[in-house]
Design a protein around this motif. Sequence first.
Motif, PDB file in Angstrom:
ATOM      1  N   THR A 152      -9.634   0.766   6.462  1.00 16.62           N
ATOM      2  CA  THR A 152      -8.790   1.215   7.206  1.00 16.62           C
ATOM      3  C   THR A 152      -9.317   2.002   8.363  1.00 16.62           C
ATOM      4  N   PRO A 153      -9.349   1.352   9.051  1.00 17.56           N
ATOM      5  CA  PRO A 153     -10.941   2.212  10.323  1.00 17.56           C
ATOM      6  C   PRO A 153      -9.276   2.590  11.213  1.00 17.56           C
ATOM      7  N   LEU A 154      -8.606   1.741  11.416  1.00 15.33           N
ATOM      8  CA  LEU A 154      -7.159   2.143  12.153  1.00 15.33           C
ATOM      9  C   LEU A 154      -6.136   3.386  11.475  1.00 15.33           C
ATOM     10  N   GLY A 155      -6.751   3.762  10.212  1.00 15.01           N
ATOM     11  CA  GLY A 155      -4.837   4.484   9.531  1.00 15.01           C
ATOM     12  C   GLY A 155      -3.897   4.357   9.224  1.00 15.01           C
ATOM     13  N   GLY A 156      -3.024   4.411   9.569  1.00 15.74           N
ATOM     14  CA  GLY A 156      -1.697   3.554   8.881  1.00 15.74           C
ATOM     15  C   GLY A 156      -0.953   5.181   8.235  1.00 15.74           C
ATOM     16  N   THR A 157       0.136   4.965   7.396  1.00 15.36           N
ATOM     17  CA  THR A 157       1.188   5.354   6.789  1.00 15.36           C
ATOM     18  C   THR A 157       0.403   6.469   6.110  1.00 15.36           C
ATOM     19  N   HIS A 158      -0.942   6.615   4.954  1.00 18.72           N
ATOM     20  CA  HIS A 158      -1.286   6.986   3.788  1.00 18.72           C
ATOM     21  C   HIS A 158      -1.751   7.858   4.740  1.00 18.72           C
ATOM     22  N   GLU A 159      -2.900   8.357   5.924  1.00 20.52           N
ATOM     23  CA  GLU A 159      -2.426   9.037   6.918  1.00 20.52           C
ATOM     24  C   GLU A 159      -1.549   9.880   7.237  1.00 20.52           C
ATOM     25  N   ALA A 160      -1.000   9.818   7.812  1.00 21.36           N
ATOM     26  CA  ALA A 160       0.113   9.794   8.197  1.00 21.36           C
ATOM     27  C   ALA A 160       1.266  10.769   6.987  1.00 21.36           C
ATOM     28  N   GLY A 161       1.506  10.492   5.843  1.00 19.99           N
ATOM     29  CA  GLY A 161       1.741  11.376   4.724  1.00 19.99           C
ATOM     30  C   GLY A 161       0.484  12.576   4.161  1.00 19.99           C
TER      31      GLY A 161
ATOM     32  N   THR B  78     -11.263  17.825   8.754  1.00 24.30           N
ATOM     33  CA  THR B  78     -12.096  16.253   8.179  1.00 24.30           C
ATOM     34  C   THR B  78     -12.035  15.544   7.096  1.00 24.30           C
ATOM     35  N   PHE B  79     -11.793  14.419   6.796  1.00 23.23           N
ATOM     36  CA  PHE B  79     -10.797  13.669   5.876  1.00 23.23           C
ATOM     37  C   PHE B  79     -11.610  12.752   4.763  1.00 23.23           C
ATOM     38  N   VAL B  80     -11.721  12.717   3.618  1.00 23.03           N
ATOM     39  CA  VAL B  80     -12.206  11.692   3.619  1.00 23.03           C
ATOM     40  C   VAL B  80     -10.620  10.817   2.369  1.00 23.03           C
ATOM     41  N   LEU B  81      -9.878  10.258   2.582  1.00 26.99           N
ATOM     42  CA  LEU B  81      -8.329   9.603   1.493  1.00 26.99           C
ATOM     43  C   LEU B  81      -8.680   8.489   0.845  1.00 26.99           C
ATOM     44  N   SER B  82      -8.581   8.155  -0.156  1.00 29.44           N
ATOM     45  CA  SER B  82      -7.849   7.295  -0.924  1.00 29.44           C
ATOM     46  C   SER B  82      -7.255   6.808  -1.625  1.00 29.44           C
ATOM     47  N   ALA B  83      -6.073   5.980  -0.462  1.00 25.96           N
ATOM     48  CA  ALA B  83      -5.072   5.657  -1.319  1.00 25.96           C
ATOM     49  C   ALA B  83      -5.017   4.703  -2.526  1.00 25.96           C
ATOM     50  N   ASN B  84      -3.862   4.665  -3.155  1.00 24.43           N
ATOM     51  CA  ASN B  84      -3.712   3.488  -4.728  1.00 24.43           C
ATOM     52  C   ASN B  84      -2.408   3.144  -4.825  1.00 24.43           C
ATOM     53  N   ILE B  85      -2.260   2.536  -4.104  1.00 29.31           N
ATOM     54  CA  ILE B  85      -0.519   1.126  -3.805  1.00 29.31           C
ATOM     55  C   ILE B  85      -0.455   0.301  -4.534  1.00 29.31           C
ATOM     56  N   VAL B  86       0.036  -0.373  -4.990  1.00 30.16           N
ATOM     57  CA  VAL B  86       0.728  -1.300  -5.160  1.00 30.16           C
ATOM     58  C   VAL B  86       1.160  -2.149  -4.134  1.00 30.16           C
TER      59      VAL B  86
ATOM     60  N   ARG C 296       5.946   2.095   5.058  1.00 32.31           N
ATOM     61  CA  ARG C 296       6.762   3.086   5.505  1.00 32.31           C
ATOM     62  C   ARG C 296       6.587   3.680   4.850  1.00 32.31           C
ATOM     63  N   PHE C 297       6.895   3.420   3.117  1.00 34.03           N
ATOM     64  CA  PHE C 297       6.907   4.282   1.539  1.00 34.03           C
ATOM     65  C   PHE C 297       5.895   5.641   1.853  1.00 34.03           C
ATOM     66  N   VAL C 298       5.670   4.736   1.751  1.00 28.46           N
ATOM     67  CA  VAL C 298       4.206   5.506   1.960  1.00 28.46           C
ATOM     68  C   VAL C 298       3.488   6.607   2.840  1.00 28.46           C
ATOM     69  N   VAL C 299       4.187   7.005   3.607  1.00 23.29           N
ATOM     70  CA  VAL C 299       4.610   8.073   4.013  1.00 23.29           C
ATOM     71  C   VAL C 299       4.554   9.177   3.167  1.00 23.29           C
ATOM     72  N   ARG C 300       5.612   8.919   2.171  1.00 26.07           N
ATOM     73  CA  ARG C 300       6.693   9.504   1.547  1.00 26.07           C
ATOM     74  C   ARG C 300       5.593  10.101   0.180  1.00 26.07           C
ATOM     75  N   VAL C 301       5.550   8.575  -0.418  1.00 27.80           N
ATOM     76  CA  VAL C 301       4.268   9.065  -1.910  1.00 27.80           C
ATOM     77  C   VAL C 301       3.662   9.917  -1.333  1.00 27.80           C
ATOM     78  N   VAL C 302       2.120  10.098  -0.408  1.00 32.13           N
ATOM     79  CA  VAL C 302       1.305  10.656   0.117  1.00 32.13           C
ATOM     80  C   VAL C 302       1.849  12.209   0.039  1.00 32.13           C
ATOM     81  N   SER C 303       2.556  12.025   0.889  1.00 26.74           N
ATOM     82  CA  SER C 303       2.826  13.445   1.485  1.00 26.74           C
ATOM     83  C   SER C 303       3.310  14.142   0.077  1.00 26.74           C
ATOM     84  N   SER C 304       4.108  13.949  -0.452  1.00 22.72           N
ATOM     85  CA  SER C 304       4.910  14.168  -1.652  1.00 22.72           C
ATOM     86  C   SER C 304       3.528  14.817  -3.384  1.00 22.72           C
ATOM     87  N   VAL C 305       2.481  13.804  -2.315  1.00 19.09           N
ATOM     88  CA  VAL C 305       1.361  14.952  -4.056  1.00 19.09           C
ATOM     89  C   VAL C 305       0.644  15.677  -3.070  1.00 19.09           C
TER      90      VAL C 305
END
Length: 661
Positions: free
Chosen positions: A291-300, A335-343, A358-367
């Motif tokens: 996801t070169p443009l990032g998104g809600t997982h990076e925000a989380g 500097t980060f490498v992030l791999s989100a696993n979302i259904v 949108r819910f991914v912000v909450r999911v990733v931030s919580s974990v």
Amino acid sequence: MAEVQENVYDESSVDVLEGLEPVRQVPGMYTRVENPLHITQEVIDNAIDEAQNGHANRVEVVLHKDGSVTVEDNGRGIPVGLHPEKRIPVVVLAYTRLHAGAKFRKGNTYGRSGGLHGVGVSVTNALSTRLEVEVKRDGGVHRVHFLDGDREISPVERVGDCGPRTSGTRVRFWPDAKFFDSGQIPQGKLEHLLRSKAMLLPGLKVTFRNELAGTDQTWLYEDGLRAYLQERLEDAELVGELFQGSGRIAGADGESGESGDGAVAGDGATWAVAWTAESIKGESYVNLIPTPLGGTHEAGLRAGLFEALRDYCEHHAMLPRGVTLQAEDVWRTVTFVLSANIVNTQFQGQTKDKLTSRFVVRVVSSVVKDPFMQWLMARPEAAKKIAELVIKQATARLRQGKVVEKRKSSGVAVLPGKLTDCRVTDISRNELFLVEGDSAGGGCKLARDREYQALLPLRGKVLNTWEVERDRLFANQEVHDISVALSVDPHGPEASDSVLEGLRYGKVIILSDADVDGSHIQTLLLTLFLKHFPRLVMRGHVFIAKPPLFRVEAPSRGKGRPAQKHYCLTEAERDETIGQMVREGYKVEQVSVSRFKGLGEMNPEQLTDTVLNPDTRLLLPVKVTDEKETHRVFTLLMGKGEAGERRAWLEAKGDTAEVDI
């Protein structure tokens, strides 16, 4: 002989594109057309999905001298038998139908996959001159060929035997250069893509044979993200230590189930994070899709790191008097490498460059938050170095803000009484919303982040200022208040950037209803900025917020399956959301769709989620690519003496407008 009439619009004017013809007609709607890299990625992603779900441990890619590409895996092999309803071999359906696949149905054979947009390898086939598929499964070797997109030139044939435990798929395709700006696949980007897949799946062996360059490469990362990030940071100055972790959320009441906002038990992320003296761009992935443009997982990830480090600094009384940390202070040199696993993934477009669920912000931030806090507590020396770096960045930000505020406060103008200001004076962070109506302004006042979001409600419609002399602008109260709130005087296109020295807000955001009146207000404000504040536009300070048009809801379906509610910014998103809910088992009649009439009827929580939160809102930057053409169009539309030309233009072009009544 009857004369043929041109430009006749009747029943025969409507075309129905069948099969993969829509892809060939408008390929840019389905893939990136700079080069064939994305259609190559679609084939690779299918092989990687087999590995991601535990069915393969080897993927091999060959870039041939003739420009074709072969992708082979040792997964389960695409089924070759007849589909029970369509009575067509499944392997043929997969490559010739836009919405055919094994990843739609809830509880499908793929626990998690790169996306559910329903096109995938069929687009690869549509934009190739030839495509060959060889499948090994059930003790046999099966082949099928396609020519010029979706035309099958051979039946699915069994051409040999294989061992009962041998399985896999091999695909070779020849991209059709006429559909791309360049028919050449960028070798460096393809290599980086394959290397990242190996990094994201520890234990997966990825081989890349480049016949054009004469190279053979193999990647196998046992330590996954950490080893990959260490390679990237080889020449960088590391602050503290590298933080690695992973986490998944549990289901409702500890069970495996789905929450009302789309999160599913097992959703989560794996990450490796480091702070460096200088910023290096991070990398993020969703279900192994880049996801070169990032998104809600990076925000989380950003939110989880910030909240933990802020709490750590406050607990140890490390913050100097008057210094408050902000998320960007923590994020600036990460500097980060992030791999989100979302259904339940929602992406911005078929190319999946940005995650918008949108819910991914909450999911990733919580974990992320709790593991990072524990990591900081266990490594006091590293934690101290990272905290000192972040506090230094926060202090520099505040110092810059004070300098700007001192310069701005030297003026004699008094800020408008209806302006609800924010605390932050740093224009790299703060925002001013120009809100249509007092009722919407009241809701936004409650919903905003008062730290950096300011509001200026506008009563009625702003004056059409296209032909108003500069010295008469302030006769209009709304124009006067906007200028004073921004602390920028009206100016012409020849003005230098020095006219923006007193600018009080980095983002000026037009927020109006998603209807005809709202569009009119947008046009009047854009007219004001383009004509009398052009440097604001040229320097990228003006934006338009897009409020949602629809709310899509569905009732609870029992324990662990609560009611769902989704906001949709566009009709396309509404239709996609309804389709996803139907695929999850809802009946169409169970899904209710309500249309928002305006911002004033939205409650503060809805306003936060849809137009105020930077991680979930849709914000459109206002840009001018052709000044002369823009000036000509605005003169035509807004000029008082252009009524005749405007009428002629409407008669010729009016049927092309998207009217929302």
